[in-house]
Design an enzyme around this catalytic site. Structure first.
Site, short mmCIF file in Angstrom:
data_model
loop_
_atom_site.label_atom_id
_atom_site.label_comp_id
_atom_site.label_asym_id
_atom_site.label_seq_id
_atom_site.Cartn_x
_atom_site.Cartn_y
_atom_site.Cartn_z
NE ARG B 99 -3.48 2.39 2.63
CZ ARG B 99 -4.24 2.74 3.65
NH1 ARG B 99 -4.19 2.04 4.77
NH2 ARG B 99 -5.03 3.78 3.56
CG HIS B 100 -0.20 4.95 -1.92
ND1 HIS B 100 -0.36 6.05 -1.10
CD2 HIS B 100 -1.43 4.66 -2.39
CE1 HIS B 100 -1.63 6.41 -1.10
NE2 HIS B 100 -2.29 5.59 -1.88
N GLY B 101 2.52 4.95 0.53
CA GLY B 101 2.62 5.75 1.74
C GLY B 101 1.90 7.08 1.64
CB SER B 103 -0.98 10.98 -1.03
OG SER B 103 -2.17 11.53 -0.49
CG LEU B 104 1.90 16.07 -1.74
CD1 LEU B 104 2.19 16.70 -3.10
CD2 LEU B 104 2.67 16.82 -0.67
NE ARG B 149 -3.22 7.98 -3.81
CZ ARG B 149 -4.27 8.37 -4.54
NH1 ARG B 149 -4.10 9.19 -5.55
NH2 ARG B 149 -5.49 7.92 -4.25
CD GLU B 203 -8.40 3.98 -1.90
OE1 GLU B 203 -9.06 2.96 -2.20
OE2 GLU B 203 -7.78 4.11 -0.84
CE1 TYR B 206 -14.48 8.70 1.22
CE2 TYR B 206 -13.72 6.69 0.17
CZ TYR B 206 -14.11 7.37 1.31
OH TYR B 206 -14.12 6.73 2.52
CE LYS B 214 -10.45 11.99 6.93
NZ LYS B 214 -9.03 11.81 7.00
NE ARG B 231 -13.90 3.91 9.76
CZ ARG B 231 -12.96 4.18 8.86
NH1 ARG B 231 -12.99 3.59 7.68
NH2 ARG B 231 -12.01 5.05 9.13
CG HIS B 273 -4.62 3.14 -4.31
ND1 HIS B 273 -4.08 4.40 -4.26
CD2 HIS B 273 -4.42 2.69 -5.57
CE1 HIS B 273 -3.59 4.71 -5.46
NE2 HIS B 273 -3.79 3.69 -6.27
#
Lengths: 345, 345
Positions: B99-101, B103-104, B149, B203, B206, B214, B231, B273
């Site tokens: 899984r990538h680290g 991101s910005l 990414r 990913e 969304y 958030k 969730r 992702h």
């Protein structure tokens, strides 16, 4: 651009780029460039619809003033323009050219061309180094080639940039790709730097030499032939591009897509390859074909040009952060840097 | 894979998949998987036509034995030796998931989804760290998503790999892209690791939350709704994907493209992702939807699975190079590591 050091970036850029090679009807997708800016209109009126030897590009630019509404669709319909963003007389923009660093085939001494080979550890360091050198120079848009080594160079360099805007790679391969990459926050869009990937900025295509090492090639084709392909202006390797052919597509792309941005005061970074950048420099500095074949670009060392009054002024390589003195290339850049200093308190 | 430590990678995997959502004509572009291997046949006879809830998928796999001619098409031809046969029959393959680290946008706490946001400095370091952990595990093919990414994570990680094969990103956007990325040296192809990029590994999309933070989201939609989208298993955000929808496309891609490679003994690395990997793990570990919701994947920490006898055996995270002991996950992997040690002495 003096006071607009922190001028708002373009709200959203949906880039559709289209180029058709009429000879073999290759298509790279449809493109039209849309700019929308909130609060004030950016004078980006250009509409170019030309045929060129290889490419046929069509660009529409929509100016809009939007109201401060919560936006669901990041693309607003156009409305009339009232104010100009900047008086044309003082428009100045910076152009940064970065050649990517060492790739894994550079390390192995293989002809790479348009094969998509990534960076080595050293190439990564070079990219970060380059980023440090340009960390105080404004960047509003980024153009890279379609190859990962240039894209990574750009992204790694931008991790060092002092301003906090975020590069976002534009996707328009398909309707779904466009839809899926939409951003739904005004503020976020303003904090974004669009990144456009273009095959026209790819390294010169090396045809049948791609993947061969230098010995192999000399054995196969003879020393003189190889020298000719590597060093001449218009002699392509078998199934490959000559430097001339590479220039044609790279410079055409630059003139049609990048220069208009500069004309409107956008600061641009181009992360690409030895030959595609040489081609662009040939155009910027009006070099002869003889001069360009002798032009060597250092890897990972950014080159700065200032675009002003329709002219490109060469400003060499921005100094690294540890190098002595505060070197202001222009008053605008000095002010930008100062704002950054104040901002990062 | 016992003795064939340096088993040759597949020369090229041209990934070709055509996905159509008949409901709204979303298109991923054209893809079909072609595996060509010389000397012996890779038994990957897979041809499926299935319907998934709203997707129509079509892909074909071509098996071929090619003779040794000067090649225009970029495929590599592993030598026909008995150790390769042995490897094929033992059919044990390693699967690495990364899984990538950071991101910005992670850093800014914004919902990212399919917006193409690059890594931060920290994300770059995480990728390199991950690379160190898998530096002794064989990799024959790499799959990533279409987002930078994940691609950068894969390329950064591979700079640490001890075997020194060169990842080459395959291009299939159109005829020209394919032509331009051809490799013309046998040796070079053998030293290449094909990298396939697939939007199906992106990913989770969304929708209208992309780019919002958030707080903004809770304000706009209400706290409970947001919690539900984040969730739940099957409730999508507006115009977005639920985890269930993401899982459908990611697992379908895995089963159709990646699993066959593993079944034929190829060692695969997937850089993707949080949600697309969770989905795949749900399939590998046979988790329930309740269990997968609670599954958290650490960023930048590779996970190793061994496919053996048609089953996926979970082996956790490979130890970092500075961690004590030589941890062999399987006998084959231990032998591979040993060969690397011998080679690099």
């Amino acid at each position: 651009m003096a006071a607009g050091a922190l001028h708002r970036s373009i709200r959203t850029i949906q880039l559709h780029g289209g180029s058709n090679d009429s000879a073999s009807t290759k298509e790279f997708g449809n493109s039209s460039l849309k700019f929308i800016s909130k609060g004030f209109a950016v004078d980006v009126k250009f509409l170019s619809n030309r045929s060129r030897s290889f490419s046929h590009c069509k660009m529409h630019v929509i100016r809009a003033i939007s109201s401060h509404a919560s936006v669901v669709d990041p693309i607003l319909s156009t409305s009339h323009v009232t104010t100009d963003f900047n008086q044309n007389t003082s428009i100045e923009s910076s152009l940064i050219l970065i050649r990517h660093g060492e790739s894994m085939w550079n390390e192995k001494n293989l002809f790479t061309g348009s094969v998509d080979v990534p960076l080595t550890k050293r190439g990564i360091e070079e990219a970060i180094e380059a980023g440090e050198r340009i960390s105080s120079i404004p960047v509003n848009m980024i153009y890279t080639s379609a190859l990962i080594r240039a894209q990574m160079t750009a992204m790694l360099a931008m991790t060092q940039h002092r301003q906090k805007k975020i590069p976002i790679i534009m996707h328009d391969e398909s309707v779904q790709a466009k839809e899926w990459s939409q951003i739904f926050s005004e503020e976020t869009i303003q904090q974004s730097i669009p990144v456009i990937t273009a095959w026209q900025l790819n390294e010169r295509m090396y045809g049948k030499l791609q993947g061969l090492n230098k010995e192999e090639t000399v054995v196969k084709y003879g020393k003189e032939k190889v020298h000719e392909w590597r060093r001449s202006f218009d002699s392509p390797p078998p199934n490959g591009e000559s430097l001339e052919m590479c220039s044609q597509r790279a410079v055409a792309y630059f003139k049609e897509n990048i220069e208009p941005q500069l004309q409107n005061g956008r600061n641009i970074m181009v992360a690409a390859h030895g030959n595609s950048l040489r081609s662009i420099i040939m155009y910027l500095e009006k070099l002869t074909s003889q001069e360009v074949t002798n032009l060597e670009l250092s890897t990972g060392v950014p080159l700065l040009y200032i675009y002003k009054h329709g002219e490109f002024l060469k400003r060499g390589s921005p100094v690294g952060p540890t190098e002595h003195g505060v070197y202001a290339y222009t008053r605008n850049l000095a002010l930008y840097r100062q704002k950054l200093d104040e901002m990062v308190q | 894979m016992a003795t064939a430590v340096f088993h040759q990678a597949l020369g090229t995997a041209q990934s070709h998949q055509h996905l159509q959502n008949s409901g709204s004509h979303l298109e991923f572009g054209n893809a079909s998987l072609k595996l060509i291997s010389k000397g012996f046949k890779v038994d990957i006879g897979l041809s499926r036509r299935g319907s998934y809830s709203s997707w129509k998928k079509k892909f074909g796999v071509i098996q071929a034995s090619a003779s040794q001619t000067s090649v225009v098409q970029p495929v590599s031809y592993p030598p026909n030796n008995s150790s390769d046969e042995l490897r094929k029959k033992s059919s044990e393959a390693a699967l690495i998931l990364i899984r990538h680290g950071e991101s910005l946008w992670n850093e800014k706490n914004l919902f990212t989804g399919c917006v193409d946001v690059p890594l931060t400095k920290k994300g770059v370091e995480e990728a390199i760290e991950a690379g160190k952990r898998i530096s002794n595990i064989p990799v024959d093919m790499i799959y990533t998503s279409a987002l930078i990414r994940a691609q950068m994570t894969a390329m950064l990680a591979m700079t640490q790999h001890r075997r020194k094969k060169v990842p080459i990103i395959l291009h299939n956007e159109n005829e020209q892209a394919r032509e331009w990325s051809q490799i013309f040296s046998e040796d070079t192809k053998k030293q290449s690791i094909p990298v396939v990029t697939a939007s199906q590994l992106n990913e989770r999309m969304y929708g209208e939350l992309q780019g919002l933070n958030k707080q903004e989201t809770a304000d706009r939609f209400g706290k409970e709704k947001v919690h539900e989208w984040r969730r739940s298993y099957d409730i999508p955000p507006p115009n977005g994907e639920s985890l269930e929808m993401c899982a459908e496309r990611a697992v379908a891609y895995f089963k159709d493209h990646i699993e066959p490679q593993l079944l034929s003994g190829k060692n695969v690395m997937i850089a993707a992702h949080g949600n697309s990997l969770r989905s795949i793990i749900m399939y590998l570990d046979k988790l329930t939807s309740q269990e997968v919701i609670n599954l958290e994947l650490s960023t930048g920490i590779p996970m190793l699975y061994i496919l053996k006898g048609g089953k996926f055996i979970r082996r956790g995270s490979p130890a970092g190079p500075t961690e004590a002991g030589v941890y062999a996950y399987t006998r084959s992997l231990a032998l591979y590591r040993q060969k690397l040690d011998d080679m690099l002495r």
